[in-house]
Design a protein around this motif. Structure first.
Motif, PDB file in Angstrom:
ATOM      1  N   ASN A 220       0.824  -1.211   0.000  1.00  0.00           N
ATOM      2  CA  ASN A 220       0.000   0.000   0.000  1.00  0.00           C
ATOM      3  C   ASN A 220       0.860   1.262   0.000  1.00  0.00           C
ATOM      4  O   ASN A 220       0.621   2.209  -0.761  1.00  0.00           O
ATOM      5  N   PHE A 221       1.864   1.283   0.873  1.00  0.00           N
ATOM      6  CA  PHE A 221       2.783   2.426   0.892  1.00  0.00           C
ATOM      7  C   PHE A 221       3.479   2.571  -0.463  1.00  0.00           C
ATOM      8  O   PHE A 221       3.689   3.689  -0.958  1.00  0.00           O
ATOM      9  N   PHE A 222       3.839   1.454  -1.058  1.00  0.00           N
ATOM     10  CA  PHE A 222       4.493   1.446  -2.362  1.00  0.00           C
ATOM     11  C   PHE A 222       3.574   2.042  -3.427  1.00  0.00           C
ATOM     12  O   PHE A 222       3.994   2.862  -4.253  1.00  0.00           O
ATOM     13  N   ALA A 223       2.299   1.641  -3.429  1.00  0.00           N
ATOM     14  CA  ALA A 223       1.335   2.170  -4.396  1.00  0.00           C
ATOM     15  C   ALA A 223       1.197   3.681  -4.255  1.00  0.00           C
ATOM     16  O   ALA A 223       1.097   4.411  -5.259  1.00  0.00           O
ATOM     17  N   GLU A 224       1.201   4.177  -3.019  1.00  0.00           N
ATOM     18  CA  GLU A 224       1.105   5.623  -2.804  1.00  0.00           C
ATOM     19  C   GLU A 224       2.313   6.346  -3.388  1.00  0.00           C
ATOM     20  O   GLU A 224       2.185   7.418  -3.993  1.00  0.00           O
ATOM     21  N   ARG A 225       3.494   5.764  -3.215  1.00  0.00           N
ATOM     22  CA  ARG A 225       4.701   6.374  -3.784  1.00  0.00           C
ATOM     23  C   ARG A 225       4.629   6.399  -5.312  1.00  0.00           C
ATOM     24  O   ARG A 225       4.990   7.395  -5.943  1.00  0.00           O
ATOM     25  N   LEU A 226       4.171   5.316  -5.907  1.00  0.00           N
ATOM     26  CA  LEU A 226       4.064   5.268  -7.360  1.00  0.00           C
ATOM     27  C   LEU A 226       3.089   6.319  -7.877  1.00  0.00           C
ATOM     28  O   LEU A 226       3.353   6.988  -8.889  1.00  0.00           O
ATOM     29  N   GLN A 227       1.964   6.482  -7.188  1.00  0.00           N
ATOM     30  CA  GLN A 227       0.958   7.446  -7.619  1.00  0.00           C
ATOM     31  C   GLN A 227       1.432   8.889  -7.485  1.00  0.00           C
ATOM     32  O   GLN A 227       0.970   9.786  -8.197  1.00  0.00           O
ATOM     33  N   ALA A 228       2.353   9.135  -6.578  1.00  0.00           N
ATOM     34  CA  ALA A 228       2.841  10.491  -6.333  1.00  0.00           C
ATOM     35  C   ALA A 228       3.861  10.953  -7.372  1.00  0.00           C
ATOM     36  O   ALA A 228       4.196  12.143  -7.426  1.00  0.00           O
ATOM     37  N   GLU A 229       4.357  10.027  -8.195  1.00  0.00           N
ATOM     38  CA  GLU A 229       5.376  10.354  -9.189  1.00  0.00           C
ATOM     39  C   GLU A 229       4.801  10.218 -10.594  1.00  0.00           C
ATOM     40  O   GLU A 229       4.204   9.198 -10.932  1.00  0.00           O
ATOM     41  N   LYS A 230       4.999  11.248 -11.413  1.00  0.00           N
ATOM     42  CA  LYS A 230       4.435  11.245 -12.761  1.00  0.00           C
ATOM     43  C   LYS A 230       4.934  10.064 -13.594  1.00  0.00           C
ATOM     44  O   LYS A 230       4.182   9.462 -14.370  1.00  0.00           O
ATOM     45  N   LYS A 231       6.217   9.701 -13.443  1.00  0.00           N
ATOM     46  CA  LYS A 231       6.793   8.642 -14.252  1.00  0.00           C
ATOM     47  C   LYS A 231       6.253   7.256 -13.901  1.00  0.00           C
ATOM     48  O   LYS A 231       6.427   6.314 -14.685  1.00  0.00           O
ATOM     49  N   THR A 232       5.644   7.123 -12.740  1.00  0.00           N
ATOM     50  CA  THR A 232       5.184   5.794 -12.308  1.00  0.00           C
ATOM     51  C   THR A 232       3.699   5.749 -11.953  1.00  0.00           C
ATOM     52  O   THR A 232       3.202   4.713 -11.526  1.00  0.00           O
ATOM     53  N   SER A 233       2.980   6.845 -12.148  1.00  0.00           N
ATOM     54  CA  SER A 233       1.575   6.897 -11.713  1.00  0.00           C
ATOM     55  C   SER A 233       0.668   6.003 -12.541  1.00  0.00           C
ATOM     56  O   SER A 233      -0.500   5.792 -12.187  1.00  0.00           O
ATOM     57  N   HIS A 234       1.188   5.464 -13.637  1.00  0.00           N
ATOM     58  CA  HIS A 234       0.399   4.557 -14.478  1.00  0.00           C
ATOM     59  C   HIS A 234       0.435   3.120 -13.972  1.00  0.00           C
ATOM     60  O   HIS A 234      -0.216   2.241 -14.543  1.00  0.00           O
TER      61      HIS A 234
END
Length: 402
Positions: A220-234
């Protein structure tokens, strides 16, 4: 005479009408898993006539959704009388105006064969990243009905009497912390390059010991980090951990080798696999007479290489995660620690995995590397605290997934 199938309709290839219809046709939807939970057990339901309301936390959003229901661990078919999905308002309630009835090939009812799963028809229901959904499944009266469940949900879910699938609230319902019948939510992704990362493992991935309803598992924490970054929000994150799971032997759910096709390769839009598993195999080493008491590092590495090979055949990149400290845990042994160290060294060696995450280094006590940092220890010296789960996520180099 040649016939062409498009979106469920038949047309004569080369005809003017067919050409117009096909020219106006939209590209097929790009489906990606946004939430998932691995089936781990089956339970007898008292003759049915109950509604399960599962509350699930998405990772990525989309323009439409579809729900996956499971009967994969049941020896008999299970009848589903109705399924509804809505945005959760907390405490078992749904947000007004968001309820949708689901269908399966246009039908509201579906019978899931033993050992099978089903996917609902798509619902044009926009959902945001990190949204909470309430998925309500009605099981009509049926003798000795069984439900396939994911035991450690760390999420408050509800069992109400009768068909409460469309109810805005389920007051008086029994509460459970397992997810039953529902195994996944796919979204029609907003971004063309959307994909999923499957996190695969045991209780440490499942989130054992994390705060109830807080979504503080490391995925869950990992998903939040991914969503916060444009390069990984997909990128979505699917948690396919099972508490007690092992690489080579069944027990708490099928072994990692046995369930790979079901829980990883079959996931919608999967591009990456992160594997953190083997500590429960290693923990059997002190148990004389146990089939796993003679486990070696080579046995663990055999399982890893099998998983890597099978995933690569489907274009999935595999990221290895080092095994976290466990000195002080009930099943700790010096022999097991030697295996853990050898396995971690192999994971860190370039060329074995497509990349690695060093969860061992992220959570260990620098003064005693075989143990968790006290702040990251849940207390049993095996599972992280919420702070430990966050430290695991924070240690991940997102460039692995760009």
């Amino acid at each position: 005479m040649t016939w062409t199938m498009r979106l469920g309709s038949l047309c004569l290839a080369g005809s003017m009408l067919c050409g117009v219809a096909m020219g106006a046709e939209k590209p097929a939807a790009s489906w990606v898993g946004s939430w998932g939970a691995s089936p781990s057990s089956s339970r007898v339901v008292d003759a049915g006539d109950v509604t399960y309301r599962d509350v699930v936390h998405l990772s990525v959003g989309g323009n439409a959704i579809r729900i996956k229901l499971t009967n994969e661990l049941s020896p008999a078919p299970v009848a589903i009388g109705a399924v509804h999905v809505a945005l959760s308002a907390g405490s078992g309630q749904t947000q007004p105006g968001t309820d949708h009835a689901l269908t399966f090939n246009g039908r509201a009812q579906v019978t899931i064969p033993a050992g099978a799963m089903v996917v609902s028809d798509p619902i044009p229901m926009p959902v945001a990243s990190m949204a909470d959904l309430a998925v309500s499944v009605y099981l009509p009266k049926q003798e000795q009905a069984r439900t396939t469940c994911h035991d450690l949900g760390s999420s408050t879910n509800y069992i109400a009497t009768g068909d409460a699938t469309a109810a805005a609230s389920v007051e008086g319902a029994k509460t459970v912390t397992s997810w039953c019948v529902v195994k996944g939510v796919d979204v029609q992704a907003n971004e063309k390059n959307a994909g999923a990362i499957v996190t695969y493992g045991d209780s440490i991935t499942d989130g054992a010991g994390s705060a109830l309803d807080a979504n503080h598992r490391w995925p869950n924490f990992f998903a939040e980090r991914l969503q916060a970054e444009k390069k990984t929000s997909h990128l979505a994150v699917l948690n396919e951990g099972i508490s007690g799971n092992r690489l080579l032997y069944d027990g708490a759910g099928p072994s990692a080798l046995a369930r790979l096709d079901r829980d990883v390769i079959a996931q919608s839009g999967v591009r990456y696999l992160v594997i953190l598993e083997a500590i429960n195999d290693i923990g059997r080493i002190p148990k004389e007479g146990d089939p796993e008491s003679s486990l070696t590092a080579a046995d663990v590495l055999f399982a890893y290489t099998q998983i890597i090979e099978r995933a690569h055949q489907h274009g999935i990149k595999v990221i290895g995660a080092t095994l976290t400290p466990y000195e002080g845990a009930k099943y700790f042994s010096q022999g097991g620690e030697a295996v853990r160290q050898a396995v971690n060294q192999w994971i860190r060696t370039p060329g074995n995995f497509d990349g690695f995450i060093d969860f061992d280094k992220a959570t260990q006590d620098p003064k005693n590397p075989g143990m968790y940092l006290p702040a990251d220890d849940h207390g049993d010296h095996l599972h992280p605290s919420d702070a430990g789960y966050k430290a695991m996520s924070d240690s991940i180099d997102l460039k692995l997934f760009e």
